[in-house]
Design a protein around this motif. Sequence first.
Motif, PDB file in Angstrom:
ATOM      1  N   UNK A 167      16.745  13.317   3.765  1.00 19.56           N
ATOM      2  CA  UNK A 167      17.064  12.891   2.398  1.00 19.56           C
ATOM      3  C   UNK A 167      16.077  11.871   1.841  1.00 19.56           C
ATOM      4  N   UNK A 168      15.558  10.983   2.696  1.00 22.15           N
ATOM      5  CA  UNK A 168      14.580   9.996   2.229  1.00 22.15           C
ATOM      6  C   UNK A 168      13.271  10.684   1.829  1.00 22.15           C
ATOM      7  N   UNK A 169      12.818  11.648   2.644  1.00 27.79           N
ATOM      8  CA  UNK A 169      11.593  12.373   2.309  1.00 27.79           C
ATOM      9  C   UNK A 169      11.764  13.172   1.024  1.00 27.79           C
ATOM     10  N   UNK A 170      12.941  13.771   0.853  1.00 31.91           N
ATOM     11  CA  UNK A 170      13.199  14.535  -0.374  1.00 31.91           C
ATOM     12  C   UNK A 170      13.204  13.627  -1.601  1.00 31.91           C
ATOM     13  N   UNK A 171      13.824  12.450  -1.474  1.00 37.46           N
ATOM     14  CA  UNK A 171      13.834  11.500  -2.592  1.00 37.46           C
ATOM     15  C   UNK A 171      12.425  11.006  -2.913  1.00 37.46           C
ATOM     16  N   UNK A 172      11.631  10.759  -1.886  1.00 33.99           N
ATOM     17  CA  UNK A 172      10.257  10.329  -2.109  1.00 33.99           C
ATOM     18  C   UNK A 172       9.473  11.394  -2.857  1.00 33.99           C
ATOM     19  N   UNK A 173       9.623  12.648  -2.446  1.00 37.73           N
ATOM     20  CA  UNK A 173       8.929  13.747  -3.111  1.00 37.73           C
ATOM     21  C   UNK A 173       9.386  13.896  -4.553  1.00 37.73           C
ATOM     22  N   UNK A 174      10.691  13.727  -4.791  1.00 39.29           N
ATOM     23  CA  UNK A 174      11.251  13.920  -6.121  1.00 39.29           C
ATOM     24  C   UNK A 174      10.920  12.762  -7.057  1.00 39.29           C
ATOM     25  N   UNK A 175      11.042  11.526  -6.560  1.00 36.83           N
ATOM     26  CA  UNK A 175      10.915  10.347  -7.424  1.00 36.83           C
ATOM     27  C   UNK A 175       9.476   9.814  -7.460  1.00 36.83           C
ATOM     28  N   UNK A 176       8.853   9.712  -6.295  1.00 35.96           N
ATOM     29  CA  UNK A 176       7.501   9.135  -6.241  1.00 35.96           C
ATOM     30  C   UNK A 176       6.422  10.177  -6.494  1.00 35.96           C
ATOM     31  N   UNK A 177       6.725  11.421  -6.163  1.00 34.87           N
ATOM     32  CA  UNK A 177       5.829  12.520  -6.511  1.00 34.87           C
ATOM     33  C   UNK A 177       4.790  12.831  -5.449  1.00 34.87           C
ATOM     34  N   UNK A 178       4.371  14.112  -5.361  1.00 38.42           N
ATOM     35  CA  UNK A 178       3.396  14.521  -4.347  1.00 38.42           C
ATOM     36  C   UNK A 178       2.065  13.782  -4.463  1.00 38.42           C
ATOM     37  N   UNK A 179       1.602  13.566  -5.701  1.00 35.70           N
ATOM     38  CA  UNK A 179       0.319  12.884  -5.882  1.00 35.70           C
ATOM     39  C   UNK A 179       0.323  11.481  -5.326  1.00 35.70           C
ATOM     40  N   UNK A 180       1.398  10.740  -5.603  1.00 34.61           N
ATOM     41  CA  UNK A 180       1.516   9.371  -5.085  1.00 34.61           C
ATOM     42  C   UNK A 180       1.600   9.359  -3.572  1.00 34.61           C
ATOM     43  N   UNK A 198       0.802  -1.226   0.000  1.00 36.16           N
ATOM     44  CA  UNK A 198       0.000   0.000   0.000  1.00 36.16           C
ATOM     45  C   UNK A 198       0.830   1.268   0.000  1.00 36.16           C
ATOM     46  N   UNK A 199       2.150   1.150   0.133  1.00 33.04           N
ATOM     47  CA  UNK A 199       2.999   2.344   0.195  1.00 33.04           C
ATOM     48  C   UNK A 199       4.163   2.234  -0.775  1.00 33.04           C
ATOM     49  N   UNK A 200       4.533   3.333  -1.437  1.00 32.10           N
ATOM     50  CA  UNK A 200       5.754   3.315  -2.237  1.00 32.10           C
ATOM     51  C   UNK A 200       6.971   3.208  -1.327  1.00 32.10           C
ATOM     52  N   UNK A 201       8.070   2.627  -1.808  1.00 35.06           N
ATOM     53  CA  UNK A 201       9.180   2.274  -0.908  1.00 35.06           C
ATOM     54  C   UNK A 201       9.850   3.449  -0.214  1.00 35.06           C
ATOM     55  N   UNK A 202      10.073   4.554  -0.917  1.00 37.99           N
ATOM     56  CA  UNK A 202      10.783   5.668  -0.286  1.00 37.99           C
ATOM     57  C   UNK A 202       9.917   6.372   0.747  1.00 37.99           C
ATOM     58  N   UNK A 203       8.603   6.469   0.474  1.00 37.85           N
ATOM     59  CA  UNK A 203       7.698   7.033   1.483  1.00 37.85           C
ATOM     60  C   UNK A 203       7.661   6.139   2.711  1.00 37.85           C
ATOM     61  N   UNK A 204       7.548   4.848   2.510  1.00 32.66           N
ATOM     62  CA  UNK A 204       7.528   3.891   3.620  1.00 32.66           C
ATOM     63  C   UNK A 204       8.786   4.036   4.463  1.00 32.66           C
ATOM     64  N   UNK A 205       9.938   4.110   3.807  1.00 33.27           N
ATOM     65  CA  UNK A 205      11.206   4.228   4.533  1.00 33.27           C
ATOM     66  C   UNK A 205      11.290   5.531   5.302  1.00 33.27           C
TER      67      UNK A 205
END
Length: 296
Positions: free
Chosen positions: A182-195, A29-36
Amino acid sequence: MRPRDIVLVLVVVTIWGSNFVVIKLGLRDMPPLLFTSLRFLFAACPLVFLRKRPSIPLPLLLAWGMTQFAIQFALLFVGIKLGMPAGLASLVIQLQAFFTIGLAWGVLRERVRVFQIVGALVALAGMAVVALHLDQPSTLYGLLMVLGAALSWATANILTKRMGRVDPIGLAAWGSLVAFPPLAALSLLIEGPGTIVSALRGMDGWSWAAVLFQSYPNTLFGFGVWSMLMRKHAAAELAPFTLLVPAVGMLCAAAVLGEALPPWKIVAGGVVLAGLAINQIAVRVQTWQRRAAPGG
């Protein structure tokens, strides 16, 4: 090792073994970088307000937080998301034990015995069995990610040896604080705000339970105790105990996720655990020789 330390390390590796199943369930239910990033946000707060920053140089804390937490788990979570089975991931990441021994020899000049080298080669043979049975490209990429996570963990083990005495829970909390941005920044950059927004809205009780298990038993207790033990014992003596993690991980994955246990997977796990046994024999022989020596 004293019996108390042996019990502690066995509790930690049991938590870490079952954790791979928790990761797999959370990634549904969660993308990996957001989960981390959520994992380390909760591991840091509120403890960073209750524990002083460890009295170690800031660059050392930053390097430890990045290697022990941010890099290791970003690679691990992405690797599992790419298709690496939870049970196999718990097996492959244990190569950190032998990466640790190699780095301890090269950086700390800790002595490495022939039996330890033999144990590492046996474990690598088990890894070769795993690699030969990964026929999907995405799973192979996942394998490479998990290997990178193992190397990052080994690097953190060496950094831990340079710390001296610190509060292990405080270290885990402040290391989590280092990892989160850095993990939150990568999640925002790669997975995107919508996701991210969609995933947060869709999280149920099981999803939050997965995050909290990651944050507290796994991170604060597990890595806090691990850091304490790494400072007390030689890296070559302690690190191979984590090879017991795959036994727990593979059994839990089979019981909870229904992952198959074909003969080749059992053989691979057995070969890796044989590497652990050989390594432990080397440590015991070294201990006996030191005690038998005059003045030992």
